[in-house]
Motif scaffolding. Structure first.
Motif, short mmCIF file in Angstrom:
data_model
loop_
_atom_site.label_atom_id
_atom_site.label_comp_id
_atom_site.label_asym_id
_atom_site.label_seq_id
_atom_site.Cartn_x
_atom_site.Cartn_y
_atom_site.Cartn_z
N ASP A 149 -0.14 3.42 -3.06
CA ASP A 149 0.57 4.41 -2.25
C ASP A 149 0.32 5.81 -2.82
O ASP A 149 -0.30 5.95 -3.88
CB ASP A 149 2.07 4.10 -2.18
N SER A 152 1.48 6.48 -6.43
CA SER A 152 0.68 5.74 -7.41
C SER A 152 -0.71 6.33 -7.54
O SER A 152 -1.26 6.41 -8.65
CB SER A 152 0.59 4.26 -7.00
N GLN A 153 -1.29 6.77 -6.41
CA GLN A 153 -2.62 7.38 -6.47
C GLN A 153 -2.58 8.67 -7.27
O GLN A 153 -3.52 8.96 -8.03
CB GLN A 153 -3.14 7.65 -5.05
N ASN A 181 2.31 -3.13 -9.00
CA ASN A 181 2.70 -2.89 -7.61
C ASN A 181 1.68 -3.51 -6.65
O ASN A 181 2.06 -4.10 -5.62
CB ASN A 181 2.82 -1.39 -7.33
N GLN A 185 2.05 -6.79 -4.03
CA GLN A 185 1.75 -6.71 -2.60
C GLN A 185 0.72 -7.74 -2.15
O GLN A 185 0.34 -7.78 -0.98
CB GLN A 185 1.26 -5.30 -2.28
#
Length: 239
Positions: A149, A152-153, A181, A185
């Motif tokens: 996301d 996070s990027q 994370n 997912q």
């Protein structure tokens, strides 16, 4: 035995580690059994991510073409570029330099297909993510690509640019969190899809399921010019 050319310096420490990997992976018992390598380290090449994302109008292509042609003139038979973001320019570079360039992204997708991986998370620079190169290559092999996301990027970019490239300590709790994370997912494998992130694998323990794309590139380079040690038949970190 073919001669490998390396277009390096993108960044310098990743290039040094790439040379180490080539030596470790080679099935050689004496100095003379190792592959011939020509290195052109040119860290002055403009930043690839800044150009791809539109933050800079200075293209890195001309400098990379010049370096590649110099390696060809020196006797290189095949080229490796230990910078994943630079693969955005792969087609143009190969055409203008005039000899084969190992495609780390396609080789990684092929390896994941062989390993029957169906979902792979991608940790890379903004340039690599926005280019869609990994996403396209994975989808062509029937693999679902997963990207972090936005928050996070941002964390991955800080790790790459503010920590690893700057020679500082890596925020490993943040790295583990971002990787976890993606695993949560549904990612079966997490790709270290930036050669700076390869240095994390060199220096730290990684969770099972991580795959260093630079190891894929190094193994293919050795296969193209020499013989690979048996212990490098499998590259995904095992639990």
């Amino acid at each position: 035995m073919r001669t490998l050319g390396i277009l390096g310096g993108l960044g310098p420490m990743a290039t040094a580690y790439f040379l180490q990997l080539l030596t470790q992976m080679s099935d050689a018992r004496t100095d003379q059994e190792h592959m011939e390598i020509l290195l052109y380290s040119k860290p002055s090449i403009p930043d690839r991510t800044d150009y791809i994302t539109g933050k800079s109008e200075i293209s890195p292509v001309e400098d990379m073409v010049m370096a590649g042609k110099k390696l060809r003139e020196m006797g290189a038979d095949i080229l490796a570029i230990p910078c994943i973001t630079a693969h955005f320019f792969h087609q143009e570079l190969e055409r203008r330099i005039g000899f084969p360039i190992i495609h780390a992204i396609e080789e990684t997708a092929f390896y994941l297909e062989e390993e029957k991986v169906s979902r792979a998370g991608i940790l890379a620079t903004d340039g690599t993510i926005q280019s869609g190169l990994f996403q396209k290559a994975l989808k062509q092999r029937g693999i679902c690509p997963m990207i972090p996301d936005a928050e996070s990027q941002k964390g991955i970019m800080e790790i790459i640019y503010q920590e690893i490239k700057a020679g500082k300590e890596v925020n490993m709790p943040l790295f583990y969190q971002i990787a976890e994370n993606l695993f949560d997912q549904g990612a079966e494998v997490i790709l270290l899809a930036c050669t700076e992130l390869s240095l994390i694998k060199r220096d730290h323990s990684l969770p099972a399921g991580c795959l260093d794309v630079m190891e894929v590139l190094a193994r293919k380079a050795v296969q193209s010019c020499n013989r690979v040690r048996e212990e490098y038949a499998r590259l995904i970190v095992r639990g």
